[in-house]
Design a protein around this motif. Structure first.
Motif, PDB file in Angstrom:
ATOM      1  N   ILE A 165      58.362  52.905  31.752  1.00 13.74           N
ATOM      2  CA  ILE A 165      59.677  52.265  31.757  1.00 13.74           C
ATOM      3  C   ILE A 165      60.118  51.885  30.347  1.00 13.74           C
ATOM      4  O   ILE A 165      61.302  51.953  30.022  1.00 13.74           O
ATOM      5  CB  ILE A 165      59.671  51.043  32.691  1.00 13.74           C
ATOM      6  N   LEU A 166      59.168  51.499  29.497  1.00 10.79           N
ATOM      7  CA  LEU A 166      59.536  51.196  28.110  1.00 10.79           C
ATOM      8  C   LEU A 166      60.078  52.431  27.407  1.00 10.79           C
ATOM      9  O   LEU A 166      60.926  52.331  26.517  1.00 10.79           O
ATOM     10  CB  LEU A 166      58.331  50.638  27.348  1.00 10.79           C
ATOM     11  N   GLY A 207      66.725  51.402  22.707  1.00  9.98           N
ATOM     12  CA  GLY A 207      66.593  50.664  21.460  1.00  9.98           C
ATOM     13  C   GLY A 207      65.510  49.600  21.518  1.00  9.98           C
ATOM     14  O   GLY A 207      65.019  49.235  22.584  1.00  9.98           O
ATOM     15  N   PRO A 208      65.122  49.057  20.357  1.00  9.14           N
ATOM     16  CA  PRO A 208      64.012  48.088  20.271  1.00  9.14           C
ATOM     17  C   PRO A 208      64.287  46.773  20.983  1.00  9.14           C
ATOM     18  O   PRO A 208      63.379  46.173  21.555  1.00  9.14           O
ATOM     19  CB  PRO A 208      63.838  47.882  18.760  1.00  9.14           C
ATOM     20  N   PHE A 209      65.541  46.273  20.954  1.00  4.72           N
ATOM     21  CA  PHE A 209      65.832  45.001  21.598  1.00  4.72           C
ATOM     22  C   PHE A 209      65.603  45.088  23.101  1.00  4.72           C
ATOM     23  O   PHE A 209      64.999  44.192  23.704  1.00  4.72           O
ATOM     24  CB  PHE A 209      67.272  44.564  21.316  1.00  4.72           C
ATOM     25  N   GLU A 210      66.085  46.178  23.698  1.00  5.08           N
ATOM     26  CA  GLU A 210      65.896  46.337  25.139  1.00  5.08           C
ATOM     27  C   GLU A 210      64.416  46.508  25.478  1.00  5.08           C
ATOM     28  O   GLU A 210      63.952  46.028  26.509  1.00  5.08           O
ATOM     29  CB  GLU A 210      66.698  47.535  25.651  1.00  5.08           C
TER      30      GLU A 210
END
Length: 256
Positions: free
Chosen positions: A205-206, A211-214
């Motif tokens: 899921i990652l 983007g990094p924030f999400e």
């Protein structure tokens, strides 16, 4: 009966059905004598309806009772986080179920959850009966609770990935993000039950994060759930409702 066997049996019933409407029901639950009549009264009053449902009562193993909701608005959100199209909560047009493809025999758990997502993609017209529940659902020892996550971990992960795969080409990105959050909650619960599948699902899921924030946000939700936290979906619901309000600011209480 194993859920794959249940799906086969239900698909057999679906193939043999000759009525315009169909309802599936489990042998260890009960319905009031007027339940079917209530459902059919709604279909008769509005022949354009595809699905009619109502809240049900859940009797848990520990003796408590609570209401499981049905809804006729925000269908996707309500189903992703509240499983409103669980088997005992509704009846539907037979042709709609056939169009959606029937029960998925490759999924061995969450079979009604996966089917419900495919039904919602068909954009059905849904009516909720706003009365007391007429169905009682009795939780069984093998129900999917926290204690059983470790016993059915691979099946749960497989079923979630089936849901994601089936819907990835049929949903806007914002809707798929809600399904991803459901997966994050599942990953956290699997990890809490000491299943290695939790970390595996988290990695999957990652990879979908924008983007990094999400990615950080999803990881925080995972840790919160893995440590025993509950209610992440309520945060998602607030954000979902706020976005809807901002899109229709004239009727949003926050804009007054």
């Amino acid at each position: 009966m194993h859920e794959k066997g249940v799906s086969k049996a239900r698909n057999l019933g679906l193939r043999e059905a000759v009525t315009p409407y169909i309802m599936f029901f489990d042998s260890d639950d009960t319905m009031s004598p007027h339940h079917v009549e209530d459902i059919m009264t709604e279909f008769a009053a509005d022949p354009t309806l595809d699905i009619v449902g109502r809240d049900v009562r859940l009797h848990t193993i520990n003796g408590s009772t609570r209401t499981l909701p049905f809804a006729d608005s925000d269908l996707l959100f309500q189903h992703i986080f509240y499983s409103i199209l669980s088997t005992q909560r509704y009846a539907l047009r037979t042709s709609l179920l056939r169009k959606a493809g029937g029960w998925n025999e490759d999924a061995t758990v969450w079979t009604d959850y996966e089917l419900g997502l495919r039904l919602i993609v068909e954009n059905p017209k849904v009516k909720r009966i706003d009365r007391e529940p007429a169905v009682d659902v009795y939780q069984q020892p093998d129900s999917i609770t926290t204690d059983s996550y470790s016993k059915r971990d691979k099946e749960l992960m497989k079923s979630f990935l089936i849901c994601n795969e089936k819907l990835s080409g049929n949903m806007p990105l914002r809707d798929l993000k809600m399904l991803d959050l459901k997966g994050i909650v599942l990953a956290g619960n699997l990890t809490r039950a000491k299943s290695p599948e939790g970390r595996r699902l988290l990695v999957e899921i990652l990879d979908f994060a924008n983007g990094p924030f999400e990615k950080i946000e999803r990881y925080a939700c995972y840790l919160y759930t893995a440590l025993g936290g509950r209610g992440i979906h309520r945060i998602a619901y607030f954000r979902h409702s706020l976005k809807k309000c901002l899109k229709s600011h004239r009727t949003c209480p926050l804009s007054k």
